[in-house]
Design an enzyme around this catalytic site. Structure first.
Site, PDB file in Angstrom:
ATOM      1  N   GLU A   1       0.842  -1.208   0.000  1.00 34.01           N
ATOM      2  CA  GLU A   1       0.000   0.000   0.000  1.00 34.01           C
ATOM      3  C   GLU A   1       0.872   1.252   0.000  1.00 34.01           C
ATOM      4  O   GLU A   1       0.897   2.007   0.973  1.00 34.01           O
ATOM      5  CB  GLU A   1      -0.981  -0.019   1.183  1.00 34.01           C
ATOM      6  CG  GLU A   1      -0.338  -0.386   2.507  1.00 34.01           C
ATOM      7  CD  GLU A   1      -1.330  -0.469   3.660  1.00 34.01           C
ATOM      8  OE1 GLU A   1      -2.512  -0.733   3.427  1.00 34.01           O
ATOM      9  OE2 GLU A   1      -0.882  -0.261   4.812  1.00 34.01           O
TER      10      GLU A   1
ATOM     11  N   CYS B   1       4.749  34.802   8.219  1.00 31.68           N
ATOM     12  CA  CYS B   1       5.565  35.532   9.191  1.00 31.68           C
ATOM     13  C   CYS B   1       6.191  34.555  10.171  1.00 31.68           C
ATOM     14  O   CYS B   1       5.931  34.617  11.371  1.00 31.68           O
ATOM     15  CB  CYS B   1       4.716  36.536   9.940  1.00 31.68           C
ATOM     16  SG  CYS B   1       3.739  37.559   8.856  1.00 31.68           S
TER      17      CYS B   1
ATOM     18  N   TYR C   1       1.857  14.152   0.131  1.00 32.32           N
ATOM     19  CA  TYR C   1       2.084  14.815   1.419  1.00 32.32           C
ATOM     20  C   TYR C   1       2.477  16.276   1.186  1.00 32.32           C
ATOM     21  O   TYR C   1       3.446  16.764   1.765  1.00 32.32           O
ATOM     22  CB  TYR C   1       3.159  14.082   2.224  1.00 32.32           C
ATOM     23  CG  TYR C   1       2.863  12.614   2.428  1.00 32.32           C
ATOM     24  CD1 TYR C   1       1.918  12.208   3.366  1.00 32.32           C
ATOM     25  CD2 TYR C   1       3.504  11.635   1.680  1.00 32.32           C
ATOM     26  CE1 TYR C   1       1.623  10.866   3.546  1.00 32.32           C
ATOM     27  CE2 TYR C   1       3.214  10.287   1.854  1.00 32.32           C
ATOM     28  CZ  TYR C   1       2.274   9.915   2.784  1.00 32.32           C
ATOM     29  OH  TYR C   1       1.979   8.590   2.952  1.00 32.32           O
TER      30      TYR C   1
HETATM   31  C1  PLP Z   1       1.386   6.228   5.483  1.00 32.29           C
HETATM   32  C2  PLP Z   1       1.115   4.790   5.342  1.00 32.29           C
HETATM   33  C3  PLP Z   1       1.299   4.147   4.109  1.00 32.29           C
HETATM   34  C4  PLP Z   1       1.908   4.844   2.915  1.00 32.29           C
HETATM   35  O1  PLP Z   1       3.227   5.193   3.179  1.00 32.29           O
HETATM   36  P1  PLP Z   1       4.141   5.866   2.022  1.00 32.29           P
HETATM   37  O2  PLP Z   1       5.407   6.192   2.723  1.00 32.29           O
HETATM   38  O3  PLP Z   1       3.406   7.060   1.552  1.00 32.29           O
HETATM   39  O4  PLP Z   1       4.313   4.862   0.942  1.00 32.29           O
HETATM   40  C5  PLP Z   1       0.934   2.831   4.000  1.00 32.29           C
HETATM   41  N1  PLP Z   1       0.413   2.159   5.062  1.00 32.29           N
HETATM   42  C6  PLP Z   1       0.238   2.746   6.261  1.00 32.29           C
HETATM   43  C7  PLP Z   1      -0.334   1.965   7.369  1.00 32.29           C
HETATM   44  C8  PLP Z   1       0.586   4.062   6.438  1.00 32.29           C
HETATM   45  O5  PLP Z   1       0.434   4.642   7.642  1.00 32.29           O
END
Ligand code: PLP
Length: 395
Positions: free
Chosen positions: A268, A346, A375
């Site tokens: 993921e 600022c 991000y």
């Molecule tokens: C943030 C996150 C991701 C994605 O991480 P990347 O560094 O953007 O690839 C996947 N799984 C979980 C549980 C996350 O918290």
């Protein structure tokens, strides 16, 4: 030097928007994203599913583009769940993240969420209660905080040490009697581990091997047939060397060698999928010198693009020179040499790139910040100082 080269269509858009005073703006190169996501999918072997981590960039057009190549979407809140279901109707969803509420879990069950990534025994009970109330079973992966990795170059470590994320093996064990109590209402399907961010292919294959060694044993002892292992995200994006992208083919070959019969692996990723498609386009408002250093003040700032301050890097950028200069007084600028690019806030923290060498920059020139597709806008403190938000353009 952290420079990037925007595609011609991005540079042309910046010039067009500048003329009508419509900067700063974000541009998402959906054609490039489509090709990149297709290449990621093609690099993964059979038996490895690709979910996109929505929190990296939940823009609806971005989601629809990535979803064409993904098996599903990973959401981390009730808000993301509702948004993803609306942006990409019918996409399989996995619901992860810490601190899920009973109400969110109930809505997720009603929405037909395919997998729940459970963070604690208490959350497992909450999910069981929501499933009982709905009269619908929930399929879960238990999130583990696995054994520490050997030394890595990792920035954001989320596993293998004291952590609010996932469960140490002892806490994981406490899920076993809860699962027995809940009977068929909550069905364990395997384990999940997202341990770190910013890893290269070999680091991630090694992390996968550690999870599989632990997970096969655990799932075998607790009767989880045809187990699934979600390996998380964390594929590196190198903001200092924008050209060196994560080696998806090497990673895919590594996973192909690890996957066992009857198993499903799932990843993921977020950042490494969408970072490259995003551009933050803006204009230099002023250039001045202080104690011998050059500063360029841009329209916008870290309230639109917090990535460099969040990650502690210089955001890669390109200067697009503009010859148009309307006032009849002289144009402030600086020649070849280092310049610090600041925003309109600022606060001394509103720095997007510090002492970065440029060929020269003048007020009225344009700046295209690259790697701004993950991000970026969505993690920024957007209302600080109440400047207007950027517009969004899709190429
Ligand atoms: C943030 C996150 C991701 C994605 O991480 P990347 O560094 O953007 O690839 C996947 N799984 C979980 C549980 C996350 O918290």
């Amino acid at each position: 030097m952290v420079s990037v080269t925007p595609p011609a269509k991005v540079g042309e858009l910046a010039v067009k928007l500048d003329v009508v005073d419509a900067l700063p703006a974000y541009a998402y190169d959906l054609a490039a994203l489509d090709a990149h996501a297709a290449a990621i999918r093609a690099a993964l072997p059979a038996g490895v599913e690709l979910y996109y981590a929505v929190k990296a960039n939940p823009d609806a057009a971005v989601l629809r583009t990535v979803a064409r190549h993904a098996d599903g979407l990973e959401v981390s809140s009730g808000g993301e769940l509702a948004h993803a279901a609306q942006a990409v109707p019918g996409s399989p969803l996995a619901f992860g993240g810490p601190g899920k509420t009973g109400a969110e879990l109930a809505r997720a069950i009603a929405a037909g969420t395919g997998r729940f990534h459970v963070e604690s025994p208490h959350e497992l009970r909450l999910l069981g209660a929501a499933a009982a109330a709905a009269g619908r079973p929930a399929d879960v992966l238990l999130r583990v905080n696995p054994a520490p990795a050997p030394a890595t170059r990792t920035a954001l470590v989320m596993g293998g040490r004291a952590s609010p994320f996932g469960m140490d093996p002892g806490l994981l064990g406490q899920c076993v009697p809860v699962l027995a109590e809940l009977g068929g209402l909550v069905r364990p399907r395997g384990l999940h581990a997202h341990s770190a961010s910013g890893l290269d292919a070999d680091d991630l294959v090694a992390a996968a091997a550690r999870l599989l060694a632990f997970g096969r044993d655990w799932c075998g002892r607790h009767d989880v047939p045809a187990p699934e292992f979600n390996l998380g995200g964390g594929m590196a994006v190198d903001y200092r060397r924008p050209d060196s992208v994560f080696d998806w083919e090497r990673y895919g070959r590594g996973l192909a060698a690890l996957i066992g019969p009857g198993e499903t692996l799932r990843i993921e990723p977020g950042r490494a999928v969408t970072a490259y498609c995003g551009w933050y386009l803006t204009r230099v408002l002023d250039v001045k010198h202080s104690h011998g250093e050059a500063f360029a003040i841009i329209a916008g700032g870290t309230h639109h693009l917090r990535t460099p301050t969040a990650k502690g890097h210089d955001q890669p950028f390109a200067v697009i020179p503009v010859s148009r200069w309307l006032p009849d007084w002289s144009r402030p600028g600086t020649g070849a040499g280092p310049v610090t690019i600041c925003g309109q806030l600022c606060t001394p923290k509103d720095v997007l790139a510090g002492r970065v060498p440029v060929g020269g920059v003048r007020a009225g020139d344009l700046i295209a910040f690259g790697l701004a597709g993950a991000y970026a806008w969505n993690i920024s403190h957007q209302s600080f100082l109440m400047h207007p938000p950027p517009a969004f353009h899709y190429l």
